[in-house]
Design an enzyme around this catalytic site. Structure first.
Site, PDB file in Angstrom:
ATOM      1  N   GLU A  11      27.305 -11.672  -8.030  1.00  0.00           N
ATOM      2  CA  GLU A  11      26.612 -10.995  -9.144  1.00  0.00           C
ATOM      3  C   GLU A  11      26.692  -9.477  -9.061  1.00  0.00           C
ATOM      4  O   GLU A  11      26.561  -8.807 -10.078  1.00  0.00           O
ATOM      5  CB  GLU A  11      25.172 -11.466  -9.285  1.00  0.00           C
ATOM      6  CG  GLU A  11      24.241 -11.152  -8.152  1.00  0.00           C
ATOM      7  CD  GLU A  11      22.815 -11.645  -8.447  1.00  0.00           C
ATOM      8  OE1 GLU A  11      22.352 -11.533  -9.602  1.00  0.00           O
ATOM      9  OE2 GLU A  11      22.170 -12.113  -7.519  1.00  0.00           O
ATOM     10  N   TRP A  18      -3.097  -2.399  -1.581  1.00  0.00           N
ATOM     11  CA  TRP A  18      -2.713  -3.751  -1.984  1.00  0.00           C
ATOM     12  C   TRP A  18      -3.536  -4.672  -1.091  1.00  0.00           C
ATOM     13  O   TRP A  18      -3.262  -4.778   0.109  1.00  0.00           O
ATOM     14  CB  TRP A  18      -1.219  -3.952  -1.728  1.00  0.00           C
ATOM     15  CG  TRP A  18      -0.723  -5.283  -2.174  1.00  0.00           C
ATOM     16  CD1 TRP A  18      -1.214  -6.511  -1.841  1.00  0.00           C
ATOM     17  CD2 TRP A  18       0.364  -5.552  -3.057  1.00  0.00           C
ATOM     18  NE1 TRP A  18      -0.511  -7.495  -2.437  1.00  0.00           N
ATOM     19  CE2 TRP A  18       0.454  -6.952  -3.192  1.00  0.00           C
ATOM     20  CE3 TRP A  18       1.248  -4.758  -3.733  1.00  0.00           C
ATOM     21  CZ2 TRP A  18       1.426  -7.549  -3.997  1.00  0.00           C
ATOM     22  CZ3 TRP A  18       2.220  -5.364  -4.520  1.00  0.00           C
ATOM     23  CH2 TRP A  18       2.291  -6.735  -4.657  1.00  0.00           C
ATOM     24  N   HIS A  78      35.936 -32.260   3.159  1.00  0.00           N
ATOM     25  CA  HIS A  78      36.060 -33.171   1.994  1.00  0.00           C
ATOM     26  C   HIS A  78      36.740 -32.487   0.827  1.00  0.00           C
ATOM     27  O   HIS A  78      36.493 -32.824  -0.320  1.00  0.00           O
ATOM     28  CB  HIS A  78      34.658 -33.690   1.626  1.00  0.00           C
ATOM     29  CG  HIS A  78      34.028 -34.447   2.744  1.00  0.00           C
ATOM     30  ND1 HIS A  78      34.228 -35.793   2.960  1.00  0.00           N
ATOM     31  CD2 HIS A  78      33.257 -34.015   3.773  1.00  0.00           C
ATOM     32  CE1 HIS A  78      33.567 -36.155   4.056  1.00  0.00           C
ATOM     33  NE2 HIS A  78      32.971 -35.107   4.569  1.00  0.00           N
ATOM     34  N   LYS A 102      24.782 -13.439  -4.313  1.00  0.00           N
ATOM     35  CA  LYS A 102      24.654 -11.973  -4.205  1.00  0.00           C
ATOM     36  C   LYS A 102      26.021 -11.316  -4.383  1.00  0.00           C
ATOM     37  O   LYS A 102      26.179 -10.357  -5.122  1.00  0.00           O
ATOM     38  CB  LYS A 102      24.063 -11.604  -2.840  1.00  0.00           C
ATOM     39  CG  LYS A 102      22.590 -11.908  -2.697  1.00  0.00           C
ATOM     40  CD  LYS A 102      21.704 -10.943  -3.396  1.00  0.00           C
ATOM     41  CE  LYS A 102      20.985 -11.331  -4.610  1.00  0.00           C
ATOM     42  NZ  LYS A 102      20.499 -12.576  -4.955  1.00  0.00           N
ATOM     43  N   CYS A 123       0.826  -1.226   0.000  1.00  0.00           N
ATOM     44  CA  CYS A 123       0.000   0.000   0.000  1.00  0.00           C
ATOM     45  C   CYS A 123       0.856   1.270   0.000  1.00  0.00           C
ATOM     46  O   CYS A 123       2.005   1.257   0.391  1.00  0.00           O
ATOM     47  CB  CYS A 123      -0.883   0.025   1.250  1.00  0.00           C
ATOM     48  SG  CYS A 123      -1.941  -1.402   1.393  1.00  0.00           S
ATOM     49  N   GLU A 163      23.003 -18.542  -1.406  1.00  0.00           N
ATOM     50  CA  GLU A 163      22.391 -17.273  -1.836  1.00  0.00           C
ATOM     51  C   GLU A 163      23.313 -16.108  -1.527  1.00  0.00           C
ATOM     52  O   GLU A 163      23.487 -15.195  -2.341  1.00  0.00           O
ATOM     53  CB  GLU A 163      21.026 -17.100  -1.156  1.00  0.00           C
ATOM     54  CG  GLU A 163      20.343 -15.785  -1.402  1.00  0.00           C
ATOM     55  CD  GLU A 163      20.097 -15.475  -2.875  1.00  0.00           C
ATOM     56  OE1 GLU A 163      20.199 -16.393  -3.720  1.00  0.00           O
ATOM     57  OE2 GLU A 163      19.852 -14.294  -3.194  1.00  0.00           O
ATOM     58  N   ARG A 183       4.799   0.813  -6.193  1.00  0.00           N
ATOM     59  CA  ARG A 183       4.768  -0.099  -5.033  1.00  0.00           C
ATOM     60  C   ARG A 183       3.822  -1.271  -5.254  1.00  0.00           C
ATOM     61  O   ARG A 183       3.815  -2.230  -4.498  1.00  0.00           O
ATOM     62  CB  ARG A 183       4.337   0.681  -3.779  1.00  0.00           C
ATOM     63  CG  ARG A 183       5.272   1.794  -3.367  1.00  0.00           C
ATOM     64  CD  ARG A 183       4.615   2.779  -2.388  1.00  0.00           C
ATOM     65  NE  ARG A 183       4.242   2.177  -1.143  1.00  0.00           N
ATOM     66  CZ  ARG A 183       5.061   2.161  -0.064  1.00  0.00           C
ATOM     67  NH1 ARG A 183       6.245   2.703  -0.154  1.00  0.00           N
ATOM     68  NH2 ARG A 183       4.692   1.616   1.056  1.00  0.00           N
ATOM     69  N   ASN A 222      -1.573   1.400   6.089  1.00  0.00           N
ATOM     70  CA  ASN A 222      -0.652   0.504   5.381  1.00  0.00           C
ATOM     71  C   ASN A 222      -0.153  -0.493   6.414  1.00  0.00           C
ATOM     72  O   ASN A 222       0.454  -0.115   7.398  1.00  0.00           O
ATOM     73  CB  ASN A 222       0.531   1.313   4.813  1.00  0.00           C
ATOM     74  CG  ASN A 222       1.551   0.403   4.137  1.00  0.00           C
ATOM     75  OD1 ASN A 222       1.261  -0.765   3.889  1.00  0.00           O
ATOM     76  ND2 ASN A 222       2.721   0.939   3.860  1.00  0.00           N
ATOM     77  N   GLY A 223      -0.469  -1.777   6.217  1.00  0.00           N
ATOM     78  CA  GLY A 223       0.001  -2.803   7.163  1.00  0.00           C
ATOM     79  C   GLY A 223      -1.138  -3.738   7.510  1.00  0.00           C
ATOM     80  O   GLY A 223      -2.083  -3.890   6.748  1.00  0.00           O
ATOM     81  N   LYS A 235      17.411  -9.194 -15.717  1.00  0.00           N
ATOM     82  CA  LYS A 235      16.472  -9.414 -14.598  1.00  0.00           C
ATOM     83  C   LYS A 235      15.670 -10.697 -14.815  1.00  0.00           C
ATOM     84  O   LYS A 235      15.294 -11.347 -13.869  1.00  0.00           O
ATOM     85  CB  LYS A 235      15.524  -8.222 -14.460  1.00  0.00           C
ATOM     86  CG  LYS A 235      14.620  -8.270 -13.228  1.00  0.00           C
ATOM     87  CD  LYS A 235      15.388  -8.312 -11.922  1.00  0.00           C
ATOM     88  CE  LYS A 235      14.491  -8.497 -10.706  1.00  0.00           C
ATOM     89  NZ  LYS A 235      15.228  -8.861  -9.483  1.00  0.00           N
TER      90      LYS A 235
HETATM   91  C1  AGP Z   1      19.242 -13.487  -8.468  1.00  0.00           C
HETATM   92  O1  AGP Z   1      19.795 -12.368  -7.796  1.00  0.00           O
HETATM   93  C2  AGP Z   1      19.597 -13.467  -9.941  1.00  0.00           C
HETATM   94  N1  AGP Z   1      19.130 -12.263 -10.519  1.00  0.00           N
HETATM   95  C3  AGP Z   1      19.175 -14.738 -10.667  1.00  0.00           C
HETATM   96  O2  AGP Z   1      19.871 -15.812 -10.107  1.00  0.00           O
HETATM   97  C4  AGP Z   1      17.673 -15.082 -10.600  1.00  0.00           C
HETATM   98  O3  AGP Z   1      17.320 -15.502  -9.301  1.00  0.00           O
HETATM   99  C5  AGP Z   1      17.392 -16.241 -11.570  1.00  0.00           C
HETATM  100  O4  AGP Z   1      17.709 -15.818 -12.884  1.00  0.00           O
HETATM  101  C6  AGP Z   1      15.920 -16.710 -11.544  1.00  0.00           C
HETATM  102  O5  AGP Z   1      15.074 -15.678 -11.945  1.00  0.00           O
HETATM  103  P1  AGP Z   1      13.478 -15.849 -11.672  1.00  0.00           P
HETATM  104  O6  AGP Z   1      13.323 -15.851 -10.188  1.00  0.00           O
HETATM  105  O7  AGP Z   1      12.853 -14.680 -12.316  1.00  0.00           O
HETATM  106  O8  AGP Z   1      13.050 -17.151 -12.258  1.00  0.00           O
END
Ligand code: AGP
Length: 614
Positions: A494, A75, A510, A491, A2, A487, A27, A101-102, A609
């Site tokens: 990338e 939302w 190992h 981060k 929201c 993860e 948003r 909002n919330g 993206k």
């Molecule tokens: C994550 O930071 C990356 N941008 C990339 O690994 C992403 O998670 C992956 O390409 C999957 O994208 P999606 O979630 O749109 O399927």
């Protein structure tokens, strides 16, 4: 999630509110509305489902003359996205206008009491109770200002509320409860602008008062008076904020990624809202479109995704198996799609993807569909190929994520998986109601906990200045922290272009332990869970070989700093939800390292993206 906008001054309030709401569109919302007080003290509310241009048409045709008002992009959490559930909501006398909002976690009990007092409700929302609580307090003889304070004191949950009374149009009241639901106030020339975030204020003011959690502001044309939750007067000093038109969508942040990390308390709230009935402690996922009978036939669950989405799926395996007792695995979509997987009509395949357009994940879904599996998708994008292909959908509700690096969509995926696992366990009578009560209690604490973490800056700057020149980093974790290690490494890779490897801490002996020396910082995820002692042992082994250790640990842990060179503390959290809190420090570590290295954080080189080609 929201958006709130308020105006008090000498200009046409309706026009100012519409423009402000348009700047909050990013948003994510499904309906909108404004409420103004005319010069003859009439409260007028104008609302419309859908996009803001629908509201704009309604406003144009009625063109209310007013110089004070509040607006909202909604939302939907409680109550369908339609006109009656849109904000502003009013009291029985149509004198009090509120936007919210919330989540009012205790709205059901409050509503029951208000109904018994004779209040008439016109919506299905939780928010509307606030208008009636204010009305009730005014009826007891309180001023609008005091009635507002009395009302918000009764609200449980993290939220922001802004309200106006038709008979006292000289001021607007606004407050923040907990870390979710920001409020910032732009100072003008005998006018004030109130907004959920600074993005909406960019063209209006560069002098901003940021309202702190727990504070309430009385905003008039030329003055802001702030009190804290105990009623003590707070001296506030507006900040000069440098706006860059190109940064409009970023508000006061340098990058979209920084902004998206910071808004995670609100987006988590959006993921929970409307899915948890805090009175009956039941979870409801209306969009999954799979009946109880269909779910009862599921004897195996396969989660498919790529990158961050795969990591979320790996954490989801722990949640699903623990909360539903159904065997689950997580698979890389690009592998699953080509290995002719054994899948049957009793298999549930859950695809995970913020874009809903990742070609490998779509192909995996098609493979599963061909083999008669039931398909669910956890996705952030409505009308994407994934949501059209799946039998059912769990919206991530993270709002538009512009930074290429997934942050808030990752956290919202974890929360969505937890909600689904709890829902599945309850639907198949595997999960006792008592457990559901506890898990809901833990869920609603998350926005505040994440809010505490994202406010911390110094520790990340200190660590990033030490590590940003490193060429290699290692991330280790056990159990549900293993995908968090993966993860965190992703981060860092990338956005700072630093090589980083995530692995299970049990794997170290190992082979990878050969890498340990004083040139290799190791990020160790060591919250107080059932692997804690093992993690301490592993950290000691690393330390004795000259490795530098950056630990993510639980608040109050006094042992870890005896071994770690740096420690980032996070709030205590139940095991299955702990990735939500432990992954945020890794997002911030990657961000500050990339900043120190001068990388293009929102658009890292070579990345897109959504990966729509193999
Ligand atoms: C994550 O930071 C990356 N941008 C990339 O690994 C992403 O998670 C992956 O390409 C999957 O994208 P999606 O979630 O749109 O399927």
């Amino acid at each position: 999630m929201c958006g709130i906008f308020g105006y008090i001054g000498n200009q046409n309030a309706a026009e100012i509110l519409l423009d402000g709401l348009q700047r909050l569109e990013y948003r994510g919302y499904d309906s909108s509305g404004i409420g103004v007080v005319t010069h003859d003290n009439q409260a007028i509310t104008l609302k419309a489902p859908g996009k803001i241009q629908n509201l704009s048409s309604v406003v144009t045709s009625s063109s209310p003359q007013a110089t004070v008002g509040i607006g909202h992009t909604r939302w939907a959490t409680h109550g369908k996205p339609n006109e009656k559930n849109s904000h502003p909501h009013t009291d029985c006398l149509n004198k009090v206008l509120i936007v919210h909002n919330g989540i009012v976690e205790n709205y059901a009990d409050l509503k029951e009491t208000l109904l018994k007092q004779g209040h008439k409700f016109s919506s299905d929302t939780d928010s509307e109770v606030i208008a009636h609580l204010i009305e009730s307090s005014i009826a007891d003889g309180c001023s609008f200002e005091s009635a507002f304070v009395n009302a918000v004191k009764q609200l449980k949950g993290a939220q922001a509320v802004t309200a106006l009374q038709s008979t006292t149009p000289s001021y607007i009241m606004t407050t923040r409860i907990g870390n979710a639901g920001g409020i910032c106030i732009g100072h003008g020339n005998k006018e004030m602008f109130i907004a959920s975030d600074i993005t909406a204020l960019v063209p209006l003011s560069d002098t901003i008062t940021f309202l702190e959690p727990g504070h309430t502001a009385k905003v008039s044309q030329s003055n802001i008076v702030v009190h804290n939750a105990e009623g003590r007067l707070i001296r506030t000093k507006p900040q000069k904020v440098v706006h860059h038109v190109t940064n409009a969508g970023k508000g006061q942040f340098r990058h979209f990624m920084e902004k998206e990390i910071a808004e995670q308390p609100e987006t988590i709230l959006a993921a929970i809202g409307g899915r948890v009935d805090f009175r009956s402690n039941k979870i409801d996922l209306p969009e999954i479109s799979l009946t109880k009978k269909q779910l009862a036939t599921v004897n195996r669950i396969i989660l498919v995704g790529m990158g961050t989405s795969l990591h979320a799926g790996m954490a989801g395996v722990h949640m699903i198996e623990t909360l539903s007792g159904i065997p689950a695995v997580a698979e890389n979509s690009s592998e699953f799609r080509y290995r002719n997987p054994v899948v049957s009509k009793d298999t549930l395949v859950i695809s995970i993807g913020q874009s809903g357009e990742t070609v490998d994940t779509l192909a995996a879904m098609e493979q599963a569909k061909l083999k008669q599996a039931k398909i669910l998708t956890i996705c952030n994008t409505d009308n994407s190929q994934a949501t059209r292909l799946a039998d059912g959908w769990i919206p991530m509700r993270a709002g538009l994520e512009i930074g290429v690096a997934a942050t808030k969509t990752f956290l919202n995926t974890l929360v969505s998986l937890y909600l689904f696992a709890s829902y599945l366990g309850n639907q198949t009578n595997y999960l006792a109601d008592s457990f559901l009560n506890n898990s809901i209690e833990s869920l609603v604490k998350l926005p505040d906990q994440i809010g505490q973490i994202v406010q911390e800056k110094k520790v990340y700057l200190d660590i990033a200045t030490k590590t940003h020149e490193q060429t290699n980093l290692m991330y280790i974790g056990r159990g549900i922290q293993y995908p968090v290690a993966l993860e965190g490494a992703l981060k860092m890779k990338e956005i700072s272009y630093t090589h980083a490897e995530g692995m299970s801490a049990g794997e170290l002996k190992h082979g990878p332990i050969a890498l340990i020396d004083n040139s290799l910082p190791v990020i160790a995820l060591a919250p107080k869970d059932h692997f804690y002692d093992k993690m301490l042992n592993t950290m000691s082994e690393i330390k004795t070989r000259g490795g530098t250790i950056i630990a993510v640990a639980t608040d109050g842990d006094t042992q870890i700093s005896k071994i770690a060179d740096y420690t980032i503390f996070v709030p205590a959290c139940p095991y299955l939800l702990s990735p939500v809190v432990t992954s945020v420090p890794l997002q911030l570590l990657a961000y500050h390292s990339a900043l120190a290295r001068g990388c293009d954080i929102d658009q890292p080189r070579n990345l897109a993206k959504s990966v729509t080609v193999e």
